[in-house]
Design a protein around this motif. Sequence first.
Motif, PDB file in Angstrom:
ATOM      1  N   LEU A 133       0.853  -1.180   0.000  1.00 43.70           N
ATOM      2  CA  LEU A 133       0.000   0.000   0.000  1.00 43.70           C
ATOM      3  C   LEU A 133       0.890   1.231   0.000  1.00 43.70           C
ATOM      4  O   LEU A 133       1.870   1.301   0.752  1.00 43.70           O
ATOM      5  CB  LEU A 133      -0.884   0.019   1.246  1.00 43.70           C
ATOM      6  CG  LEU A 133      -2.033  -0.975   1.298  1.00 43.70           C
ATOM      7  CD1 LEU A 133      -2.655  -0.963   2.689  1.00 43.70           C
ATOM      8  CD2 LEU A 133      -3.081  -0.666   0.248  1.00 43.70           C
ATOM      9  N   VAL A 134       0.560   2.207  -0.840  1.00 44.63           N
ATOM     10  CA  VAL A 134       1.334   3.446  -0.918  1.00 44.63           C
ATOM     11  C   VAL A 134       0.382   4.623  -0.762  1.00 44.63           C
ATOM     12  O   VAL A 134      -0.657   4.691  -1.431  1.00 44.63           O
ATOM     13  CB  VAL A 134       2.101   3.557  -2.247  1.00 44.63           C
ATOM     14  CG1 VAL A 134       3.013   4.777  -2.231  1.00 44.63           C
ATOM     15  CG2 VAL A 134       2.909   2.297  -2.533  1.00 44.63           C
ATOM     16  N   VAL A 135       0.740   5.549   0.141  1.00 35.77           N
ATOM     17  CA  VAL A 135      -0.019   6.791   0.307  1.00 35.77           C
ATOM     18  C   VAL A 135       0.950   7.959   0.315  1.00 35.77           C
ATOM     19  O   VAL A 135       2.101   7.832   0.731  1.00 35.77           O
ATOM     20  CB  VAL A 135      -0.847   6.803   1.607  1.00 35.77           C
ATOM     21  CG1 VAL A 135      -1.920   5.741   1.580  1.00 35.77           C
ATOM     22  CG2 VAL A 135       0.026   6.655   2.837  1.00 35.77           C
ATOM     23  N   GLY A 136       0.487   9.108  -0.148  1.00 35.99           N
ATOM     24  CA  GLY A 136       1.264  10.338  -0.046  1.00 35.99           C
ATOM     25  C   GLY A 136       0.722  11.194   1.079  1.00 35.99           C
ATOM     26  O   GLY A 136      -0.382  10.961   1.586  1.00 35.99           O
ATOM     27  N   ASP A 137       1.485  12.220   1.501  1.00 30.35           N
ATOM     28  CA  ASP A 137       0.994  13.130   2.531  1.00 30.35           C
ATOM     29  C   ASP A 137       1.237  14.582   2.137  1.00 30.35           C
ATOM     30  O   ASP A 137       1.857  14.873   1.109  1.00 30.35           O
ATOM     31  CB  ASP A 137       1.565  12.789   3.914  1.00 30.35           C
ATOM     32  CG  ASP A 137       3.040  13.125   4.084  1.00 30.35           C
ATOM     33  OD1 ASP A 137       3.591  13.932   3.294  1.00 30.35           O
ATOM     34  OD2 ASP A 137       3.670  12.588   5.015  1.00 30.35           O
ATOM     35  N   SER A 138       0.752  15.506   2.971  1.00 30.95           N
ATOM     36  CA  SER A 138       0.787  16.922   2.636  1.00 30.95           C
ATOM     37  C   SER A 138       2.179  17.521   2.710  1.00 30.95           C
ATOM     38  O   SER A 138       2.392  18.650   2.261  1.00 30.95           O
ATOM     39  CB  SER A 138      -0.153  17.698   3.566  1.00 30.95           C
ATOM     40  OG  SER A 138       0.226  17.527   4.921  1.00 30.95           O
ATOM     41  N   GLU A 139       3.152  16.800   3.267  1.00 33.76           N
ATOM     42  CA  GLU A 139       4.532  17.282   3.305  1.00 33.76           C
ATOM     43  C   GLU A 139       5.375  16.703   2.173  1.00 33.76           C
ATOM     44  O   GLU A 139       6.578  16.957   2.118  1.00 33.76           O
ATOM     45  CB  GLU A 139       5.163  16.957   4.661  1.00 33.76           C
ATOM     46  CG  GLU A 139       4.564  17.758   5.806  1.00 33.76           C
ATOM     47  CD  GLU A 139       5.346  17.614   7.101  1.00 33.76           C
ATOM     48  OE1 GLU A 139       5.970  16.546   7.319  1.00 33.76           O
ATOM     49  OE2 GLU A 139       5.339  18.568   7.896  1.00 33.76           O
ATOM     50  N   GLY A 140       4.764  15.931   1.289  1.00 32.86           N
ATOM     51  CA  GLY A 140       5.474  15.431   0.117  1.00 32.86           C
ATOM     52  C   GLY A 140       6.172  14.109   0.306  1.00 32.86           C
ATOM     53  O   GLY A 140       7.030  13.741  -0.505  1.00 32.86           O
ATOM     54  N   TYR A 141       5.795  13.357   1.353  1.00 33.19           N
ATOM     55  CA  TYR A 141       6.370  12.025   1.558  1.00 33.19           C
ATOM     56  C   TYR A 141       5.460  10.957   0.958  1.00 33.19           C
ATOM     57  O   TYR A 141       4.231  11.088   0.968  1.00 33.19           O
ATOM     58  CB  TYR A 141       6.539  11.730   3.052  1.00 33.19           C
ATOM     59  CG  TYR A 141       7.675  12.473   3.707  1.00 33.19           C
ATOM     60  CD1 TYR A 141       8.951  11.918   3.779  1.00 33.19           C
ATOM     61  CD2 TYR A 141       7.460  13.735   4.261  1.00 33.19           C
ATOM     62  CE1 TYR A 141       9.992  12.614   4.394  1.00 33.19           C
ATOM     63  CE2 TYR A 141       8.493  14.435   4.872  1.00 33.19           C
ATOM     64  CZ  TYR A 141       9.766  13.865   4.934  1.00 33.19           C
ATOM     65  OH  TYR A 141      10.791  14.545   5.529  1.00 33.19           O
ATOM     66  N   LEU A 142       6.078   9.888   0.473  1.00 30.76           N
ATOM     67  CA  LEU A 142       5.363   8.666   0.138  1.00 30.76           C
ATOM     68  C   LEU A 142       5.661   7.635   1.221  1.00 30.76           C
ATOM     69  O   LEU A 142       6.820   7.441   1.602  1.00 30.76           O
ATOM     70  CB  LEU A 142       5.778   8.118  -1.221  1.00 30.76           C
ATOM     71  CG  LEU A 142       5.253   8.840  -2.465  1.00 30.76           C
ATOM     72  CD1 LEU A 142       5.734   8.112  -3.725  1.00 30.76           C
ATOM     73  CD2 LEU A 142       3.732   8.935  -2.458  1.00 30.76           C
ATOM     74  N   HIS A 143       4.614   6.979   1.710  1.00 30.98           N
ATOM     75  CA  HIS A 143       4.743   5.966   2.743  1.00 30.98           C
ATOM     76  C   HIS A 143       4.341   4.620   2.149  1.00 30.98           C
ATOM     77  O   HIS A 143       3.252   4.483   1.587  1.00 30.98           O
ATOM     78  CB  HIS A 143       3.851   6.299   3.939  1.00 30.98           C
ATOM     79  CG  HIS A 143       4.085   7.668   4.500  1.00 30.98           C
ATOM     80  ND1 HIS A 143       5.068   7.940   5.438  1.00 30.98           N
ATOM     81  CD2 HIS A 143       3.476   8.857   4.243  1.00 30.98           C
ATOM     82  CE1 HIS A 143       5.047   9.226   5.737  1.00 30.98           C
ATOM     83  NE2 HIS A 143       4.097   9.803   5.029  1.00 30.98           N
TER      84      HIS A 143
END
Length: 393
Positions: free
Chosen positions: A338-348
């Motif tokens: 599973l891959v998600v992005g966030d508002s600080e520009g990271y991919l997790h």
Amino acid sequence: MQVRKTLLVGLVSVTLLSGCSWFSSETDVVTMSPLPKVENQFSPNTVWSTSVGDGIGEYYSHLRPAWQDGKIYAADRNGVVKAMDAEKGSVAWTVNLAEKSGFFSSSAPALLSGGLAVSGDKVYVGSEKAVVYALSTSEGNVEWKTVVAGEAISRPVISDGMVLIHTSNGMLQALNESDGAIRWTVNLDMPSLSLRGESAPAIAYGAAIVGGDNGRVSAVLMQQGQMIWQQRISQPVGATEIDRLNDVDTTPVIVDGVVYALGYNGNLTALELRSGQVLWKREMGAVNDFIVDAGRIFLVDQKDRLVGLKSDGGVTLWTNSDLLHRNLTAPVLYNGYLVVGDSEGYLHWVNADDGRFVAQQKVDSSGFLSAPLVAGDKLVIQARGGKVYAITR
């Protein structure tokens, strides 16, 4: 109480992004979780990146690239649309849908929104100005454009020779794929206050299944534009108007005759496709699209918890609460992760079996709002600032 969606989203977005109280400079209501420390099990590789205009900036716009036949199609809010080679990121063509106006030929931005969709020889995109465009995939020429019933902020969906558009004022419209003529319009009804976002329809057996701002899921016959059934999956509760928001902005997912739907301040619900009868429900709310895969459901809830559940009954398999209020994108499944992005520009990157982190990467400082896209062997994501990235494991 007539309140525009933009106002509400502005309030919600400021709270989620800044972690500041609406009412006091001393008391935090929502605080973004600190970046979790992750020991990478592998290093994701950025294969290429290409800039597409100015992106969406600080606007709440889910513009998202589309992919077909080795090409990535992406746009910015102002009206720039580009076709790029999926292998190298080289630009095949660029068009600008901004309209020339005034004595000095200044450009009025097109205000593109909601994401691109590609089917056959056309790529489609809607706008906040209530215009839907069809461009040729070969050169980017405008094949047709149609004024629809309201802001086109959901992703166009193409099926059975029609382009389906769910507008911000609660209308579901079908346009001819060939010329953009409107074939039918269905009023899904909407409350006076709702979130800024609309459910894109899911298609199965000649029916369009779509969520509404009134907490209902509706099934509409594609050819006639006739309502088959409606089912409420979310009841408005709470002391304030915001507490009673119950939009179904996520795209329903249809698997083996079961419709899975998810509302804000509502429920994750499984419905029987033919009748709309509730099979089971689980109290859980979200605004991001979710995944149903191999007997499991993966979602990001409205507090930014990552959750894995069984698709039969909704029993929780695992929960990851380390990214609370980081304003996550919808998740995608890529190479089993599973891959998600966030508002600080990271991919997790998260193990789909147990919810544990396996990798983390900083990609773009402008941050992400729209979900990543799986394009063949690559993961593609567009940042708020407009740059499109292609990533591999």
